[in-house]
Design a protein around this motif. Sequence first.
Motif, PDB file in Angstrom:
ATOM      1  N   ALA A 174      61.717 -32.213  -1.418  1.00  0.00           N
ATOM      2  CA  ALA A 174      60.312 -31.818  -1.523  1.00  0.00           C
ATOM      3  C   ALA A 174      59.923 -30.912  -0.361  1.00  0.00           C
ATOM      4  CB  ALA A 174      59.411 -33.052  -1.553  1.00  0.00           C
ATOM      5  N   CYS A 175      60.445 -31.182   0.817  1.00  0.00           N
ATOM      6  CA  CYS A 175      60.171 -30.371   2.010  1.00  0.00           C
ATOM      7  C   CYS A 175      60.622 -28.932   1.782  1.00  0.00           C
ATOM      8  CB  CYS A 175      60.915 -30.989   3.199  1.00  0.00           C
ATOM      9  SG  CYS A 175      61.102 -29.964   4.651  1.00  0.00           S
ATOM     10  N   VAL A 176      61.839 -28.747   1.278  1.00  0.00           N
ATOM     11  CA  VAL A 176      62.386 -27.407   1.031  1.00  0.00           C
ATOM     12  C   VAL A 176      61.585 -26.703  -0.055  1.00  0.00           C
ATOM     13  CG1 VAL A 176      64.407 -26.127   0.199  1.00  0.00           C
ATOM     14  CG2 VAL A 176      64.700 -27.999   1.836  1.00  0.00           C
ATOM     15  N   ALA A 177      61.332 -27.389  -1.147  1.00  0.00           N
ATOM     16  CA  ALA A 177      60.589 -26.783  -2.259  1.00  0.00           C
ATOM     17  C   ALA A 177      59.182 -26.374  -1.831  1.00  0.00           C
ATOM     18  CB  ALA A 177      60.522 -27.753  -3.438  1.00  0.00           C
ATOM     19  N   GLN A 178      58.513 -27.232  -1.087  1.00  0.00           N
ATOM     20  CA  GLN A 178      57.158 -26.934  -0.630  1.00  0.00           C
ATOM     21  C   GLN A 178      57.158 -25.734   0.322  1.00  0.00           C
ATOM     22  OE1 GLN A 178      55.347 -30.141   1.557  1.00  0.00           O
ATOM     23  NE2 GLN A 178      53.412 -29.083   1.787  1.00  0.00           N
ATOM     24  N   ALA A 179      58.115 -25.670   1.226  1.00  0.00           N
ATOM     25  CA  ALA A 179      58.182 -24.561   2.183  1.00  0.00           C
ATOM     26  C   ALA A 179      58.489 -23.243   1.472  1.00  0.00           C
ATOM     27  CB  ALA A 179      59.234 -24.852   3.244  1.00  0.00           C
ATOM     28  N   LEU A 180      59.360 -23.268   0.474  1.00  0.00           N
ATOM     29  CA  LEU A 180      59.666 -22.045  -0.277  1.00  0.00           C
ATOM     30  C   LEU A 180      58.453 -21.567  -1.068  1.00  0.00           C
ATOM     31  CD1 LEU A 180      63.306 -22.757  -1.499  1.00  0.00           C
ATOM     32  CD2 LEU A 180      62.577 -21.026   0.168  1.00  0.00           C
ATOM     33  N   ARG A 181      57.720 -22.506  -1.678  1.00  0.00           N
ATOM     34  CA  ARG A 181      56.490 -22.140  -2.402  1.00  0.00           C
ATOM     35  C   ARG A 181      55.467 -21.525  -1.449  1.00  0.00           C
ATOM     36  NH1 ARG A 181      57.252 -26.864  -5.062  1.00  0.00           N
ATOM     37  NH2 ARG A 181      55.789 -27.975  -3.729  1.00  0.00           N
ATOM     38  N   ALA A 182      55.305 -22.139  -0.290  1.00  0.00           N
ATOM     39  CA  ALA A 182      54.347 -21.632   0.701  1.00  0.00           C
ATOM     40  C   ALA A 182      54.742 -20.229   1.165  1.00  0.00           C
ATOM     41  CB  ALA A 182      54.258 -22.592   1.883  1.00  0.00           C
ATOM     42  N   ALA A 183      56.039 -20.005   1.378  1.00  0.00           N
ATOM     43  CA  ALA A 183      56.511 -18.681   1.803  1.00  0.00           C
ATOM     44  C   ALA A 183      56.245 -17.653   0.712  1.00  0.00           C
ATOM     45  CB  ALA A 183      58.002 -18.736   2.143  1.00  0.00           C
ATOM     46  N   GLN A 184      56.539 -18.009  -0.533  1.00  0.00           N
ATOM     47  CA  GLN A 184      56.305 -17.105  -1.650  1.00  0.00           C
ATOM     48  C   GLN A 184      54.817 -16.771  -1.772  1.00  0.00           C
ATOM     49  OE1 GLN A 184      58.664 -15.604  -3.757  1.00  0.00           O
ATOM     50  NE2 GLN A 184      56.874 -14.402  -4.315  1.00  0.00           N
ATOM     51  N   ASN A 185      53.980 -17.788  -1.686  1.00  0.00           N
ATOM     52  CA  ASN A 185      52.526 -17.579  -1.785  1.00  0.00           C
ATOM     53  C   ASN A 185      52.014 -16.689  -0.659  1.00  0.00           C
ATOM     54  OD1 ASN A 185      52.481 -19.174  -4.057  1.00  0.00           O
ATOM     55  ND2 ASN A 185      51.787 -21.007  -2.976  1.00  0.00           N
ATOM     56  N   ARG A 186      52.502 -16.920   0.547  1.00  0.00           N
ATOM     57  CA  ARG A 186      52.071 -16.098   1.675  1.00  0.00           C
ATOM     58  C   ARG A 186      52.515 -14.648   1.503  1.00  0.00           C
ATOM     59  NH1 ARG A 186      54.330 -16.193   7.411  1.00  0.00           N
ATOM     60  NH2 ARG A 186      53.314 -14.332   8.184  1.00  0.00           N
ATOM     61  N   CYS A 187      53.733 -14.449   1.033  1.00  0.00           N
ATOM     62  CA  CYS A 187      54.236 -13.091   0.816  1.00  0.00           C
ATOM     63  C   CYS A 187      53.391 -12.366  -0.228  1.00  0.00           C
ATOM     64  CB  CYS A 187      55.709 -13.115   0.413  1.00  0.00           C
ATOM     65  SG  CYS A 187      56.808 -13.457   1.806  1.00  0.00           S
ATOM     66  N   VAL A 188      53.046 -13.049  -1.304  1.00  0.00           N
ATOM     67  CA  VAL A 188      52.194 -12.450  -2.341  1.00  0.00           C
ATOM     68  C   VAL A 188      50.838 -12.102  -1.744  1.00  0.00           C
ATOM     69  CG1 VAL A 188      50.953 -12.926  -4.491  1.00  0.00           C
ATOM     70  CG2 VAL A 188      53.380 -13.505  -4.300  1.00  0.00           C
ATOM     71  N   ALA A 189      50.252 -13.026  -1.006  1.00  0.00           N
ATOM     72  CA  ALA A 189      48.915 -12.819  -0.434  1.00  0.00           C
ATOM     73  C   ALA A 189      48.890 -11.672   0.574  1.00  0.00           C
ATOM     74  CB  ALA A 189      48.423 -14.102   0.226  1.00  0.00           C
ATOM     75  N   GLU A 190      49.990 -11.490   1.307  1.00  0.00           N
ATOM     76  CA  GLU A 190      50.024 -10.475   2.366  1.00  0.00           C
ATOM     77  C   GLU A 190      50.773  -9.207   1.964  1.00  0.00           C
ATOM     78  OE1 GLU A 190      51.219 -12.139   6.129  1.00  0.00           O
ATOM     79  OE2 GLU A 190      49.933 -13.895   5.842  1.00  0.00           O
ATOM     80  N   GLY A 191      51.212  -9.140   0.713  1.00  0.00           N
ATOM     81  CA  GLY A 191      51.921  -7.956   0.249  1.00  0.00           C
ATOM     82  C   GLY A 191      53.306  -7.792   0.858  1.00  0.00           C
ATOM     83  N   LEU A 192      53.947  -8.901   1.210  1.00  0.00           N
ATOM     84  CA  LEU A 192      55.302  -8.873   1.767  1.00  0.00           C
ATOM     85  C   LEU A 192      56.305  -9.084   0.643  1.00  0.00           C
ATOM     86  CD1 LEU A 192      54.655 -11.209   4.841  1.00  0.00           C
ATOM     87  CD2 LEU A 192      54.736  -8.702   4.839  1.00  0.00           C
ATOM     88  N   ARG A 193      57.496  -8.534   0.799  1.00  0.00           N
ATOM     89  CA  ARG A 193      58.530  -8.699  -0.232  1.00  0.00           C
ATOM     90  C   ARG A 193      59.519  -9.781   0.167  1.00  0.00           C
ATOM     91  NH1 ARG A 193      61.983  -4.447  -1.529  1.00  0.00           N
ATOM     92  NH2 ARG A 193      62.513  -5.710  -3.314  1.00  0.00           N
ATOM     93  N   LEU A 194      59.460 -10.908  -0.519  1.00  0.00           N
ATOM     94  CA  LEU A 194      60.435 -11.968  -0.314  1.00  0.00           C
ATOM     95  C   LEU A 194      61.550 -11.732  -1.330  1.00  0.00           C
ATOM     96  CD1 LEU A 194      60.994 -14.469   1.414  1.00  0.00           C
ATOM     97  CD2 LEU A 194      59.938 -15.839  -0.382  1.00  0.00           C
ATOM     98  N   THR A 195      62.467 -10.840  -0.961  1.00  0.00           N
ATOM     99  CA  THR A 195      63.566 -10.474  -1.858  1.00  0.00           C
ATOM    100  C   THR A 195      64.459 -11.681  -2.097  1.00  0.00           C
ATOM    101  OG1 THR A 195      64.998  -9.834  -0.022  1.00  0.00           O
ATOM    102  CG2 THR A 195      63.557  -8.104  -0.940  1.00  0.00           C
ATOM    103  N   PRO A 196      65.314 -11.626  -3.104  1.00  0.00           N
ATOM    104  CA  PRO A 196      66.217 -12.761  -3.358  1.00  0.00           C
ATOM    105  C   PRO A 196      67.075 -13.143  -2.140  1.00  0.00           C
ATOM    106  CG  PRO A 196      66.171 -11.326  -5.262  1.00  0.00           C
ATOM    107  CD  PRO A 196      65.395 -10.621  -4.176  1.00  0.00           C
ATOM    108  N   VAL A 197      67.575 -12.162  -1.410  1.00  0.00           N
ATOM    109  CA  VAL A 197      68.415 -12.504  -0.253  1.00  0.00           C
ATOM    110  C   VAL A 197      67.571 -13.105   0.867  1.00  0.00           C
ATOM    111  CG1 VAL A 197      68.409 -10.242   0.903  1.00  0.00           C
ATOM    112  CG2 VAL A 197      70.374 -11.756   1.143  1.00  0.00           C
TER     113      VAL A 197
END
Length: 165
Positions: free
Chosen positions: A18-41
Amino acid sequence: MSAENHKAIGFAEHDHRACVAQALRAAQNRCVAEGLRLTPVRRKVLELLLREHRALGAYAILDLLRDAGFGSQPPVAYRALDFLAENGFVHKIERLNAFVACAHPGESHSPAFMICRKCDAVAEAQSTPAKGALGDAARAAGFQIEKTVVEAEGICPSCVDKVDA
């Protein structure tokens, strides 16, 4: 921020999946909100660091990326790490010349790292260098602290338990 948010993270028992999944979701959401590209790598490197809960060097990350089907050239790992560090998703542990996922991404904070000398586990806690002896010395010298890296080496609870057993 509550005191709960500033406990050392890394040595405590928790639901790791749950810790990993939550952190990845938060990173994805932040990238979307700030216009950052969280590429697959970049996402994979972050996931690897989150899963490990310990610091990994660039070449160890590169090996894991290769095993996951990503490129095997060092720039692949270094570019992903640069992006993640620049945007506060990971921290560089100078003592180990390695990287660890940030326990408080997106928050302005001064992390302190506790590094186990037996297993290289890393826990992140909040530090307040501007309020301690370092802050006093800086003020006396007319120096304004912008960034600190606090790293303490010792033995984590798991390794202490093994020694005591």
